[in-house]
Design a protein around this motif. Structure first.
Motif, PDB file in Angstrom:
ATOM      1  N   PRO A 140       1.397  -2.780  -3.645  1.00  0.00           N
ATOM      2  CA  PRO A 140       0.487  -1.655  -3.878  1.00  0.00           C
ATOM      3  C   PRO A 140       0.517  -0.702  -2.681  1.00  0.00           C
ATOM      4  N   TYR A 146      -0.487  -4.139   1.512  1.00  0.00           N
ATOM      5  CA  TYR A 146      -0.332  -2.755   1.026  1.00  0.00           C
ATOM      6  C   TYR A 146       0.697  -2.001   1.861  1.00  0.00           C
ATOM      7  N   LYS A 177       3.720   6.311  -5.977  1.00  0.00           N
ATOM      8  CA  LYS A 177       2.466   5.841  -6.592  1.00  0.00           C
ATOM      9  C   LYS A 177       1.383   5.726  -5.529  1.00  0.00           C
ATOM     10  N   ASN A 191      -2.315   3.477  -5.144  1.00  0.00           N
ATOM     11  CA  ASN A 191      -3.340   2.584  -5.699  1.00  0.00           C
ATOM     12  C   ASN A 191      -4.705   2.791  -5.058  1.00  0.00           C
ATOM     13  N   GLN A 223      -1.515   7.529 -13.409  1.00  0.00           N
ATOM     14  CA  GLN A 223      -0.856   6.247 -13.100  1.00  0.00           C
ATOM     15  C   GLN A 223      -1.580   5.086 -13.767  1.00  0.00           C
ATOM     16  N   LYS A 224      -2.905   5.156 -13.761  1.00  0.00           N
ATOM     17  CA  LYS A 224      -3.694   4.071 -14.368  1.00  0.00           C
ATOM     18  C   LYS A 224      -3.427   4.017 -15.880  1.00  0.00           C
ATOM     19  N   ASP A 274      -2.641  -2.435 -13.421  1.00  0.00           N
ATOM     20  CA  ASP A 274      -2.624  -2.255 -11.965  1.00  0.00           C
ATOM     21  C   ASP A 274      -4.015  -1.876 -11.466  1.00  0.00           C
ATOM     22  N   SER A 275      -4.259  -2.192 -10.195  1.00  0.00           N
ATOM     23  CA  SER A 275      -5.575  -1.945  -9.617  1.00  0.00           C
ATOM     24  C   SER A 275      -5.583  -0.636  -8.811  1.00  0.00           C
ATOM     25  N   PHE A 276      -6.593   0.182  -9.037  1.00  0.00           N
ATOM     26  CA  PHE A 276      -6.739   1.459  -8.324  1.00  0.00           C
ATOM     27  C   PHE A 276      -8.178   1.585  -7.828  1.00  0.00           C
TER      28      PHE A 276
END
Ligand code: NAD
Length: 253
Positions: A3, A27, A80, A82, A131-132, A138-140
């Motif tokens: 991420p 990250y 990207k 996150n 992106q979400k 995926d986690s944002f």
């Protein structure tokens, strides 16, 4: 693929504590600051030794042209994002009674702490929503570093208090907007943290901390804030957004 997190003002103080904890959690990082890249090279090197990729996006978030370059770099470097951590901020250069604050001092604080953060976030949030949508599992998250001054009236730091109170409301507004795609937005409110910003007031607070009831009877450290941010960054607190977590050891409770 790891991420990616972007931290404004991420090369020293609280921002560096956040960067350090996010790197520990795996990250890749984009760090922003106003210093030249050569001046932050040693910091970047330490973070890179933690087996993550780290790049620097120099720029003053108060300036539109700089913000454009920062956003370009954030979007292109890893493709990207996150976690967005809005940490960059300044305290008043001189403390002045609320009735004597100059327009110049007021504008400088607002331009960095509130206006710059607002428009930088605006440029990145839409992209994060997209992106979400493409990667729903995926986690944002978005995290704003405000201050206990967001809700405490320090009459000789009026512009700072107002800027942080504004950022606090911005957190709530963004939380509602980003709920559209289940991206949580949080506010982290540090108390007195040992950084360059608090160097001058350190001794006065030290006494208050020793005599009061705070956790561990010490000033906060950048890594304390970093650990809280890293925990929130995962975005897995169930059904909670727009909330405030105060990291002050209990000083203002
Ligand atoms: P610091 O002065 O050590 O670091 C501030 C960081 O922000 C630096 O990396 C600096 O380069 C960056 N920055 C400043 N102006 C910028 C601009 N125009 N564009 C881009 N980057 C800019 O301060 P700190 O103590 O680490 O504070 C970090 C954040 O935490 C600030 O928002 C501050 O208001 C907040 N805060 C600090 C404390 C504390 O006790 N230190 C308490 C509450 C809140």
């Amino acid at each position: 693929m790891r991420p990616v997190a972007f931290v404004t003002g991420g090369t020293r103080g609280i921002g560096l504590g956040i960067a350090h904890q996010l790197a520990s959690n795996g990250y890749d990082l984009i760090l922003n600051g106003v210093r030249e890249e050569i001046e932050v090279e040693s910091v970047l090197k330490i973070l890179r030794s933690m087996s993550v990729e780290v790049c620097y996006a120099k720029g003053n978030i108060a300036l539109e042209a700089d913000r454009r370059e920062i956003v370009k770099k954030v979007k292109s470097r890893f493709g990207k994002l996150n976690v967005l951590v809005n940490n960059a901020g300044v305290a008043p250069k001189v403390r002045a009674d609320i009735l004597e604050v100059t327009p110049e001092d007021f504008d400088e604080l607002m331009d960095i702490n509130l206006r710059g953060t607002f428009f930088l976030t605006q440029s990145l949030a839409q992209w994060m929503l997209g992106q979400k949508q493409e990667n729903p599992s995926d986690s944002f998250s978005i995290i704003h570093i405000t201050s206990v001054s967001a809700s405490m009236a320090s009459i000789n730091r009026a512009a700072y208090c107002i800027s942080k109170a504004g950022l606090s409301m911005f957190t709530k507004l963004m939380a509602v907007r980003m709920a559209d795609k289940n991206i949580p937005v949080y506010e982290v409110r540090p108390g007195v943290i040992a950084t360059d910003m608090t160097e001058k007031v350190k001794s006065a607070y030290q006494e208050r901390i020793q005599n009061g009831l705070t956790l561990e009877k010490r000033m906060g450290l950048p890594d304390d804030v970093g650990k809280v941010v890293a925990a929130l960054a995962k975005g897995d607190l169930p059904y909670a957004t727009g909330q405030v977590i105060t990291v002050d050891g209990g000083l203002t409770v």
